[in-house]
Design a protein around this motif. Sequence first.
Motif, PDB file in Angstrom:
ATOM      1  N   ASN A 531       0.828  -1.207   0.000  1.00 14.58           N
ATOM      2  CA  ASN A 531       0.000   0.000   0.000  1.00 14.58           C
ATOM      3  C   ASN A 531       0.864   1.259   0.000  1.00 14.58           C
ATOM      4  N   ILE A 532       1.984   1.222   0.750  1.00 13.62           N
ATOM      5  CA  ILE A 532       2.891   2.375   0.770  1.00 13.62           C
ATOM      6  C   ILE A 532       3.558   2.537  -0.600  1.00 13.62           C
ATOM      7  N   LEU A 533       3.976   1.401  -1.218  1.00 16.92           N
ATOM      8  CA  LEU A 533       4.611   1.472  -2.542  1.00 16.92           C
ATOM      9  C   LEU A 533       3.615   1.961  -3.596  1.00 16.92           C
ATOM     10  N   TYR A 534       2.331   1.476  -3.542  1.00 19.14           N
ATOM     11  CA  TYR A 534       1.316   1.970  -4.471  1.00 19.14           C
ATOM     12  C   TYR A 534       1.170   3.484  -4.330  1.00 19.14           C
ATOM     13  N   ASN A 535       1.153   3.935  -3.097  1.00 19.13           N
ATOM     14  CA  ASN A 535       0.981   5.363  -2.843  1.00 19.13           C
ATOM     15  C   ASN A 535       2.119   6.166  -3.470  1.00 19.13           C
ATOM     16  N   ALA A 536       3.382   5.664  -3.313  1.00 19.86           N
ATOM     17  CA  ALA A 536       4.536   6.347  -3.909  1.00 19.86           C
ATOM     18  C   ALA A 536       4.441   6.348  -5.427  1.00 19.86           C
ATOM     19  N   LYS A 537       4.023   5.206  -6.016  1.00 19.28           N
ATOM     20  CA  LYS A 537       3.904   5.108  -7.483  1.00 19.28           C
ATOM     21  C   LYS A 537       2.900   6.131  -8.008  1.00 19.28           C
ATOM     22  N   ASP A 538       1.742   6.248  -7.330  1.00 18.10           N
ATOM     23  CA  ASP A 538       0.732   7.201  -7.776  1.00 18.10           C
ATOM     24  C   ASP A 538       1.239   8.638  -7.697  1.00 18.10           C
ATOM     25  N   VAL A 539       2.022   8.942  -6.648  1.00 17.90           N
ATOM     26  CA  VAL A 539       2.572  10.294  -6.505  1.00 17.90           C
ATOM     27  C   VAL A 539       3.535  10.593  -7.638  1.00 17.90           C
ATOM     28  N   PHE A 540       4.405   9.620  -7.975  1.00 20.05           N
ATOM     29  CA  PHE A 540       5.363   9.821  -9.061  1.00 20.05           C
ATOM     30  C   PHE A 540       4.631  10.118 -10.377  1.00 20.05           C
ATOM     31  N   LEU A 541       3.619   9.288 -10.702  1.00 19.08           N
ATOM     32  CA  LEU A 541       2.917   9.444 -11.973  1.00 19.08           C
ATOM     33  C   LEU A 541       2.098  10.736 -12.006  1.00 19.08           C
ATOM     34  N   ASP A 542       1.528  11.113 -10.859  1.00 18.24           N
ATOM     35  CA  ASP A 542       0.696  12.316 -10.803  1.00 18.24           C
ATOM     36  C   ASP A 542       1.546  13.585 -10.912  1.00 18.24           C
ATOM     37  N   ARG A 543       2.736  13.570 -10.260  1.00 19.95           N
ATOM     38  CA  ARG A 543       3.569  14.778 -10.227  1.00 19.95           C
ATOM     39  C   ARG A 543       4.638  14.794 -11.313  1.00 19.95           C
ATOM     40  N   GLY A 544       4.807  13.672 -12.044  1.00 19.51           N
ATOM     41  CA  GLY A 544       5.824  13.620 -13.091  1.00 19.51           C
ATOM     42  C   GLY A 544       7.230  13.775 -12.536  1.00 19.51           C
ATOM     43  N   THR A 545       7.506  13.072 -11.446  1.00 17.32           N
ATOM     44  CA  THR A 545       8.810  13.186 -10.779  1.00 17.32           C
ATOM     45  C   THR A 545       9.937  12.732 -11.698  1.00 17.32           C
ATOM     46  N   VAL A 546      11.012  13.530 -11.752  1.00 18.69           N
ATOM     47  CA  VAL A 546      12.194  13.185 -12.552  1.00 18.69           C
ATOM     48  C   VAL A 546      13.075  12.221 -11.767  1.00 18.69           C
ATOM     49  N   LYS A 547      13.479  11.111 -12.451  1.00 17.36           N
ATOM     50  CA  LYS A 547      14.310  10.070 -11.821  1.00 17.36           C
ATOM     51  C   LYS A 547      13.713   9.628 -10.483  1.00 17.36           C
ATOM     52  N   PRO A 548      12.507   9.155 -10.482  1.00 16.83           N
ATOM     53  CA  PRO A 548      11.878   8.741  -9.212  1.00 16.83           C
ATOM     54  C   PRO A 548      12.552   7.502  -8.632  1.00 16.83           C
ATOM     55  N   PHE A 549      12.580   7.435  -7.331  1.00 11.49           N
ATOM     56  CA  PHE A 549      13.121   6.249  -6.681  1.00 11.49           C
ATOM     57  C   PHE A 549      12.399   6.035  -5.353  1.00 11.49           C
ATOM     58  N   VAL A 550      12.395   4.763  -4.938  1.00 12.26           N
ATOM     59  CA  VAL A 550      11.900   4.379  -3.610  1.00 12.26           C
ATOM     60  C   VAL A 550      13.002   3.550  -2.968  1.00 12.26           C
ATOM     61  N   GLU A 551      13.366   3.916  -1.740  1.00  7.56           N
ATOM     62  CA  GLU A 551      14.460   3.247  -1.041  1.00  7.56           C
ATOM     63  C   GLU A 551      13.919   2.638   0.259  1.00  7.56           C
TER      64      GLU A 551
END
Length: 648
Positions: A531-551
Amino acid sequence: MNRFFSLPINMQLATLALLLALPTTGIIVYSGLNQRQEALDVATKNIRELANNIGLAQDQFLSSSQQLLETVARLDRVKGRDRAKVSQLLNEISQRNPQISHLALADINGKIWAAAPPLKENESIADQRQFVNARATGRLSSGEYRPSAEGQDFTLDFALPIKDQSGTITWVFNFAVNLASFKKILLNTGLPSATSYIILDHKGTILYSGREPKLVGKTDKKEYFAEMQGIEGVGSFRGMAHDGLERLIIFRKQRLEHEETPYMYIRTGIPYDDAVAEANRALVRNILLLAPFLVVSFIVVLYLGRRSIVDRVTTLKKTVDTMAQGNLDVRVADHVTGGELGELGQAFDTMARKLADREQERQVAQDALVVKQLQLEGLNATLEQRVAEEVEKNNRKERIMFQQSRQASMGEMINFIGHQWSQPLTTIGLRFQYLQQAYHDKELTPEIFDREVAACLDKLDYLADTITDFRNFFRPEKAPHPFNLERAIEKSMFFVQSYFVQNGIDLRFVGHAPDILVNGYPNEFSHALLNILYNAKDVFLDRGTVKPFVEICCRQEGGNAVITVHDNGGGISTADADKVFELYFTTKAKGHGTGIGLYMAKMIIEKNMGGSITVRNGSDGAEFVIKLPGESSLPGDGKKPGGQPLSS
């Protein structure tokens, strides 16, 4: 204070009488203590003066002896080294100055050529400390002790170099000081007979003892000598002397001007009890004078207190006891009159009248209470059942929300599996095309056929494993059990890895800790992490983050396991930071978020696994922090009381 007020009045009055006498007693005791301190100060001053007088007498004696011997050295008979005449002169000097003994003249090699009393032929002092130091410094120098001629007391040797006009040492006067001569100084002080003084050499050997001659020649107590060595000049301390008496002790160091080490220690002392005896006697006299006054005051206070307070309070108590037995018609003021206790009796009478009125009111209220009690018993009969129904309703609601969250996760994971399957299926299709082409071109050999079939089977196994993991992930868990935290994290990452890679999201696991075990539900934990990873993925796609990463990081802190999930999606706004875990809260557009995912993550971590989950903003994004108790720090069932798997 409460304990004091709970005492009988007699004891309170006696205590107050004693407290009134305390100031007078305190003044007497304080005065006595001051007198004793003054006595100690006077005694300390007296024995300090004794030590100083002995020291000054020694200094004066050495100074006068130096002048005398320097004068003798200028006599013609001495310059001419007439041994007989010089020996006679030295003998006369010794007789006229009893404090000087063993007077001798030696050449620069230490050989004695004249002495009083006479010495053996060719006797030498070349190796003696005072002679060596006198030749080295050219000044009066101290030496070691020796027994006196009578063999009773000890003397202390000194050497005085004699120089010619050019300043060259021509010979050396050696003489010994008789230490017993200082006794007359003590006799002239008027101090108590138990006052003592001891003279020690630079090594701590007792050379003279005014009270205990048996100590002469023995080594002083190590702690006393160390105490004196550690203090410069004149010092003092309090201790147990050689005679077993506690003494106030003053000491003084005697040192020649050019010598670093004292050649002699003078220690004087007076028994502590003797110093304060008169002050103690005065204190006892004053206390004995006060005692009769205290006894009379005590008896008078008790008598007056009994007549004016205790007897009247006893009468008041008996009347109140009669009232307490139900006789509200009795009147206290009829038995106790006058003063504050009379006023108290009137107050009791007023209270009795009010009690009678309230008793009637109480009876009416009690009848009404019986009616209410019957109504309450009817409500209590169904209360337990209603509570159980509400609890079950809430549990059912939570399970429904969990299933909704799982269904949403299932949709996401089916999408992820589709991404994971696309590449293996493409690979299988290409290998079948290759087999078909090789067959038509007549290039198909058994080796090529076996190789391509094995590769296709390997890909099919991968697809089967993916389906197995997917099925196991959604299988309900009935009971908690220990599981490897790192493996649970890697399983969650496996489900989303392919999708994250295709969308340019760098998902990495740092800070591995393969030995961490926690007790709980591994699938539910993976669900919370997804659920936390889904949330991060949605934020990346919504905001168009450059070079997104999850650590993701996992570590051990004390008895807890700590998992952090950090992204660079820009973080959470201050207004939303406190609401991200609330049910149905979402920042996504309408129809794109349910507001259940992070709420269920919090329920799984905190309610089912006894941990905690928080979120904070880092430098470039949000960071979720999960803390779980280690496997050894949980109860046997792995959850807090009342917890149960939401997947059941």
